[in-house]
Design a protein around this motif. Structure first.
Motif, short mmCIF file in Angstrom:
data_model
loop_
_atom_site.label_atom_id
_atom_site.label_comp_id
_atom_site.label_asym_id
_atom_site.label_seq_id
_atom_site.Cartn_x
_atom_site.Cartn_y
_atom_site.Cartn_z
N LYS A 25 0.84 -1.19 0.00
CA LYS A 25 0.00 0.00 0.00
C LYS A 25 0.88 1.25 0.00
N ARG A 26 1.92 1.24 0.82
CA ARG A 26 2.83 2.38 0.85
C ARG A 26 3.55 2.51 -0.48
N GLU A 27 3.94 1.40 -1.08
CA GLU A 27 4.63 1.45 -2.36
C GLU A 27 3.72 1.95 -3.46
N ALA A 28 2.44 1.57 -3.41
CA ALA A 28 1.49 2.03 -4.42
C ALA A 28 1.28 3.54 -4.33
N THR A 29 1.16 4.06 -3.10
CA THR A 29 0.98 5.49 -2.96
C THR A 29 2.26 6.25 -3.32
N LEU A 30 3.42 5.65 -3.03
CA LEU A 30 4.68 6.28 -3.45
C LEU A 30 4.77 6.34 -4.97
N PHE A 31 4.37 5.27 -5.63
CA PHE A 31 4.39 5.23 -7.09
C PHE A 31 3.44 6.28 -7.67
N ALA A 32 2.24 6.42 -7.09
CA ALA A 32 1.30 7.44 -7.55
C ALA A 32 1.85 8.84 -7.32
N LEU A 87 5.05 9.67 -7.23
CA LEU A 87 6.12 9.88 -8.20
C LEU A 87 5.56 10.21 -9.59
N ILE A 88 4.45 9.59 -9.94
CA ILE A 88 3.80 9.92 -11.21
C ILE A 88 3.32 11.36 -11.20
N SER A 89 2.71 11.80 -10.09
CA SER A 89 2.22 13.18 -10.03
C SER A 89 3.38 14.18 -10.02
N GLY A 112 -4.36 23.64 -11.92
CA GLY A 112 -5.21 23.38 -10.76
C GLY A 112 -5.40 21.89 -10.51
N LEU A 113 -5.66 21.14 -11.58
CA LEU A 113 -5.83 19.70 -11.44
C LEU A 113 -4.53 19.04 -10.99
N ALA A 114 -3.41 19.45 -11.56
CA ALA A 114 -2.12 18.86 -11.20
C ALA A 114 -1.77 19.13 -9.75
N SER A 115 -2.02 20.35 -9.28
CA SER A 115 -1.70 20.64 -7.89
C SER A 115 -2.63 19.89 -6.94
N THR A 116 -3.90 19.73 -7.31
CA THR A 116 -4.83 18.96 -6.49
C THR A 116 -4.41 17.50 -6.42
N VAL A 117 -4.05 16.91 -7.54
CA VAL A 117 -3.61 15.51 -7.56
C VAL A 117 -2.33 15.33 -6.74
N THR A 118 -1.41 16.29 -6.82
CA THR A 118 -0.18 16.19 -6.05
C THR A 118 -0.46 16.24 -4.55
N GLY A 136 -2.05 10.87 0.72
CA GLY A 136 -2.19 9.41 0.74
C GLY A 136 -0.89 8.71 1.10
N LEU A 137 0.22 9.21 0.56
CA LEU A 137 1.52 8.64 0.90
C LEU A 137 1.84 8.83 2.37
N LEU A 138 1.57 10.01 2.89
CA LEU A 138 1.81 10.28 4.30
C LEU A 138 0.94 9.39 5.19
N GLY A 139 -0.33 9.26 4.82
CA GLY A 139 -1.23 8.41 5.61
C GLY A 139 -0.86 6.95 5.57
N ALA A 140 -0.53 6.43 4.40
CA ALA A 140 -0.16 5.02 4.29
C ALA A 140 1.15 4.73 5.01
N THR A 141 2.09 5.64 4.93
CA THR A 141 3.37 5.45 5.63
C THR A 141 3.17 5.52 7.14
N THR A 142 2.35 6.45 7.59
CA THR A 142 2.08 6.56 9.03
C THR A 142 1.40 5.31 9.55
#
Length: 86
Positions: free
Chosen positions: A16-23, A25-27, A49-55, A61-67
């Protein structure tokens, strides 16, 4: 194939953490492309606006999954894993 990539390239056990990290990195790659195009003078205002929202969403999500991974391990994120509820 994506799971194998995340396991072999990013490593880790939770997936789960790796998936959010991958997402994330894509953003970040998407944002880097936008910065590059803006630097060349292309009007990228419709997607900024869309790019900053996705980032922000993927970083959260990465912070939450890692925590969760650090606080409770795999069982806290995936009840089917070892240590989770039956």
């Amino acid at each position: 194939m994506l799971r194998l990539f995340m396991k072999w390239v990013l490593g880790g056990q939770s997936n789960k953490r790796e998936a959010t990290l991958f997402a994330f990195l894509i953003s970040v790659g998407w944002d880097s492309y936008i910065f590059w195009k803006v630097g060349e003078g292309v009007d990228m205002s419709p997607v900024i606006g869309l790019a900053s929202t996705v980032t922000v969403i993927t970083f959260t999500g990465l912070l939450g999954a890692t925590t969760l991974d650090h606080l409770g391990g795999r069982g806290a994120m995936d009840k089917r894993g070892p240590g989770g509820a039956p």
